[in-house]
Structure formats: structure tokens, C-alpha cells
Design a protein around this motif. Structure first.
Motif: not given
Ligand code: FES
Length: 219
Positions: A78-79, A81-84, A98-99, A121, A123
Motif C-alpha cells: 500500500i503506497p 497516501g493510498q487506501s485498500v 490506509i497508508r 477515505w 485523501s
């Protein structure tokens, strides 16, 4: 025949009067039934909504994290600023990982604690992004899961995440609203293990906590 005689209405006979009375009785009874049915439907629907609302507010319905939570791989990476989005611990339990921009990894139930809408989410909101519920404009702090705006009565339950050496992200347990990750993991482990000796780091045991133990298991 005079003009007056021509426009004089004929007196209804007995048979016509009986038919009119029967018709009147039927219409009266139909409208009574309709009114009764209507009131019953309104009472049933209102009662159902009231019970449902109270049950959701009291957390009496299915609660995120109920049941045994087994470790689950949710993403290869998970980079920042991104979410899964994923499901955990059960297939009905929507969750989000969330990262944060500084690399911190956080995980939450994605079911709003107000009336169970899906939490999303965003961002680009605020300094660190936010978790937003579009149903009644509920907002949760992305770093803690606590309520920052709107009607939700409590913060989001957490999903405890760990990152393995290959960058994959795993969910290993859950914590209820107001519970720390450690407390949530201890509670779940106490349900599976026979006693404090099987729950390292939890109350009654001296060894490292579950999160530390999990981190030690990273490959
Ligand atoms: Fe989320 Fe109402 S359901 S704010």
C-alpha cells in the motif's frame, strides 16, 4: 298533470331503502377496516424503525469484529497516501486500510457507527485526509478513527494491521471502538486460548504483547 306533479320525486319503496342501508353499512365497515389497517401499518413500520434505530445506536446488531479474527493478507503493498478496501474479519465486515503520508499504516471498519453507511477515505481533506460518511456528513480522524464531525456516537472500530518484510499487509485482529489494538488482540486471544499463559503480554502474563509477537513473526 300539473308542473308541480311532474318534478315531485317518487318516494323510495321499502326494498330500495333496505338496499341503501346495506350499501351504507358496507361502505362504513370498509372505511373502518381501511383506517384500522392503515394505523396498523403505520404502527408496525414506526415500531420497526424505532427498534432498528435503538439497536444500531446500542450496538446490538452485528458488530464489526465479533467472532474470531484469523490473519488475512489484504494487499501486496500500500503506497503512501493510498487506501485498500477489504473485508475483515468476516465477508460482511467492510474495512479500509490506509497508508498515511508519513508511512503509518492504519486500518478501520468501514461501517459508520451512526447508521451503518459505508465510510469512504478522502485523501485530499485536511492535513492528513479523513474518513467520511456521506449519509449524514459524519467524519472520522484518519490517524485515530475518532469522530471529528457529524452524528456518529463513537469512533470506528480498528483493524490491526502488520506489514511483512516483502511489503505485504496483513490484518491480524480487530479492536472495538475505544479499545486499543493491544486490548482487542488480547480479548480475541483470550477467546481462543486456555488462559493467561497462552496470551503473552496480556493481563496476567509477562511475555511480549500480541502485536510485538506478531511483529516478531514477520518473515
Ligand atoms: Fe454515517 Fe449517519 S450513517 S453519519
Amino acid at each position: 298533470m300539473s308542473a308541480t306533479d311532474q318534478h315531485q320525486p317518487a318516494e323510495p319503496d321499502q326494498e330500495t331503502l333496505r338496499a341503501q342501508e346495506a350499501m351504507h353499512d358496507r361502505i362504513s365497515s370498509d372505511s373502518l377496516t381501511t383506517r384500522r389497517d392503515y394505523l396498523r401499518i403505520v404502527a408496525t413500520v414506526s415500531g420497526g424503525l424505532a427498534v432498528g434505530g435503538v439497536a444500531v445506536a446500542a450496538g446490538a446488531l452485528h458488530r464489526h469484529g465479533d467472532g474470531v479474527a484469523e490473519p488475512k493478507r489484504i494487499a501486496g503493498r500500500i503506497p503512501a497516501g493510498q487506501s485498500v478496501a477489504f473485508r475483515y474479519p468476516g465477508e460482511e465486515d467492510r474495512a479500509v486500510a490506509i497508508r498515511m503520508a508519513d508511512g503509518t499504516l492504519v486500518g478501520y471498519s468501514a461501517i459508520c457507527t451512526h447508521l451503518a453507511c459505508a465510510v469512504l477515505w478522502r485523501s485530499g481533506r485536511g492535513a492528513e485526509g479523513e474518513l467520511h460518511c456521506p449519509c449524514h456528513e459524519g467524519v472520522f480522524d484518519a490517524r485515530t478513527g475518532e469522530v471529528t464531525a457529524g452524528p456518529p456516537p463513537r469512533g470506528l472500530p480498528k483493524v490491526v494491521l502488520v506489514e511483512r518484510a516483502d511489503g505485504s499487509v496483513w490484518a491480524i485482529g480487530t479492536a472495538r471502538s475505544g479499545e486499543s489494538a493491544e486490548e482487542g488482540l488480547c480479548r480475541q486471544r483470550s477467546g481462543r486460548d486456555s488462559g493467561p499463559a497462552g496470551r503473552p503480554g496480556c493481563p496476567g502474563a509477562a511475555s511480549p504483547g500480541p502485536a510485538e509477537a506478531e511483529r516478531g513473526e514477520r518473515t
